[in-house]
Write an enzyme that holds these catalytic residues in place. Structure first.
Site, PDB file in Angstrom:
ATOM      1  N   ASN A 133      74.389  63.386 103.417  1.00  0.00           N
ATOM      2  CA  ASN A 133      74.825  63.589 102.038  1.00  0.00           C
ATOM      3  C   ASN A 133      75.056  62.233 101.389  1.00  0.00           C
ATOM      4  OD1 ASN A 133      75.886  65.020  99.712  1.00  0.00           O
ATOM      5  ND2 ASN A 133      77.943  64.375 100.371  1.00  0.00           N
ATOM      6  N   HIS A 153      77.386  60.497  98.428  1.00  0.00           N
ATOM      7  CA  HIS A 153      78.600  60.750  97.637  1.00  0.00           C
ATOM      8  C   HIS A 153      78.903  59.512  96.791  1.00  0.00           C
ATOM      9  CE1 HIS A 153      82.391  62.582  96.569  1.00  0.00           C
ATOM     10  NE2 HIS A 153      82.975  61.422  96.796  1.00  0.00           N
ATOM     11  N   GLU A 157      84.307  69.141 107.214  1.00  0.00           N
ATOM     12  CA  GLU A 157      85.233  68.642 106.199  1.00  0.00           C
ATOM     13  C   GLU A 157      84.452  68.082 105.014  1.00  0.00           C
ATOM     14  OE1 GLU A 157      88.667  68.539 105.825  1.00  0.00           O
ATOM     15  OE2 GLU A 157      88.522  69.957 107.499  1.00  0.00           O
ATOM     16  N   GLU A 216      72.565  53.979  94.483  1.00  0.00           N
ATOM     17  CA  GLU A 216      72.264  55.177  95.276  1.00  0.00           C
ATOM     18  C   GLU A 216      70.775  55.243  95.587  1.00  0.00           C
ATOM     19  OE1 GLU A 216      74.025  58.947  94.038  1.00  0.00           O
ATOM     20  OE2 GLU A 216      75.494  57.887  92.809  1.00  0.00           O
TER      21      GLU A 216
HETATM   22  C1  GAR Z   1      74.621  61.548  92.294  1.00  0.00           C
HETATM   23  O1  GAR Z   1      75.402  60.559  91.671  1.00  0.00           O
HETATM   24  C2  GAR Z   1      75.259  61.975  93.607  1.00  0.00           C
HETATM   25  O2  GAR Z   1      75.864  60.915  94.302  1.00  0.00           O
HETATM   26  C3  GAR Z   1      76.292  62.957  93.120  1.00  0.00           C
HETATM   27  O3  GAR Z   1      75.641  63.689  92.118  1.00  0.00           O
HETATM   28  C4  GAR Z   1      74.660  62.850  91.480  1.00  0.00           C
HETATM   29  C5  GAR Z   1      73.328  63.566  91.493  1.00  0.00           C
HETATM   30  O4  GAR Z   1      72.374  62.875  90.719  1.00  0.00           O
HETATM   31  N1  GAR Z   1      76.732  63.816  94.206  1.00  0.00           N
HETATM   32  C6  GAR Z   1      77.921  64.376  94.253  1.00  0.00           C
HETATM   33  O5  GAR Z   1      78.781  64.225  93.396  1.00  0.00           O
HETATM   34  C7  GAR Z   1      78.166  65.216  95.477  1.00  0.00           C
HETATM   35  N2  GAR Z   1      79.471  65.808  95.453  1.00  0.00           N
HETATM   36  P1  GAR Z   1      70.819  63.180  90.915  1.00  0.00           P
HETATM   37  O6  GAR Z   1      70.627  64.693  90.800  1.00  0.00           O
HETATM   38  O7  GAR Z   1      70.169  62.454  89.775  1.00  0.00           O
HETATM   39  O8  GAR Z   1      70.403  62.649  92.258  1.00  0.00           O
END
Ligand code: GAR
Length: 197
Positions: free
Chosen positions: A107, A109, A143, A174
């Protein structure tokens, strides 16, 4: 070659960076992009990249997570993935589902875990006055936003940052971090990737 299924809920920018990274001598290939809604913007992007796509709408299950996950699991299995990557997949997964993929599910985050599990991570980092913020890729365990850390990218928090501006700075990282971690992971290497430290 390892097969990778990518689960999304939204725009899928991380999914695109993962799919595009899995070419050439990469030890893995993307085999499926799966969403929990037909309307996930990333599904069209995945199709445009030539990916097989699928979705299981969570809403008819009316909060019965186990029933939703049973269908989700069956449909993911049809693509026979070795690795599952959650990439902005916004449904909390139960221990039953997670245990089926334990050690094979990653995942991303948007915080420097263990700080700021859950939602609104960028606003919380600003609120706290942190000098740095970032993102983490980790193995998924039961968790929420826990599990062994496989990589982190760090960015500075700047004077006039809003949650949106900071989120964009993190998202750019990311897109570097997740492909770098996935490549190592697919090679069987769990040494954490560090970017910006
Ligand atoms: C990303 O920033 C990811 O890290 C976050 O959602 C966004 C998705 O963007 N994830 C979370 O918050 C998980 N709880 P994307 O659809 O453009 O990849």
């Amino acid at each position: 070659t390892k097969r990778v299924a990518i689960l999304i809920s939204g725009g899928g920018s991380n999914m695109v960076s993962l799919v595009e990274s899995m070419t050439g001598d990469h030890p893995a290939r993307a085999c499926l992009v799966m969403a929990n809604s037909e309307n996930a913007g990333g599904l069209a992007k995945a199709s445009a990249l030539g990916m097989d796509t699928d979705f299981v709408d969570h809403r008819p299950f009316k909060g019965d997570r186990a029933a939703f996950e049973e269908v989700l699991h069956d449909r993911i299995l049809q693509a026979q993935p070795d690795i599952v990557c959650l990439a902005g997949f916004m449904r909390v997964l139960t221990e039953g589902f997670v245990s089926k993929w334990q050690g094979r599910m990653l995942n991303i985050h948007p915080s420097l875990l263990p700080k700021y599990r859950g939602l609104h991570t960028h606003a919380r980092a600003l609120e706290a006055g942190d000098a740095y913020h970032g993102c983490t890729v980790h193995e998924v365990t039961p968790e929420l936003d826990d599990g062994p850390i496989l990589g982190q990218a760090r960015v500075p928090v700047l004077e006039d940052d809003t949650p949106e501006v900071l989120a964009a700075r993190v998202l750019e990282q990311e897109h570097k971090l997740y492909p770098a971690v996935l490549r190592r992971f697919a090679e069987g290497d769990r040494t954490p990737v560090k970017i910006g430290f």
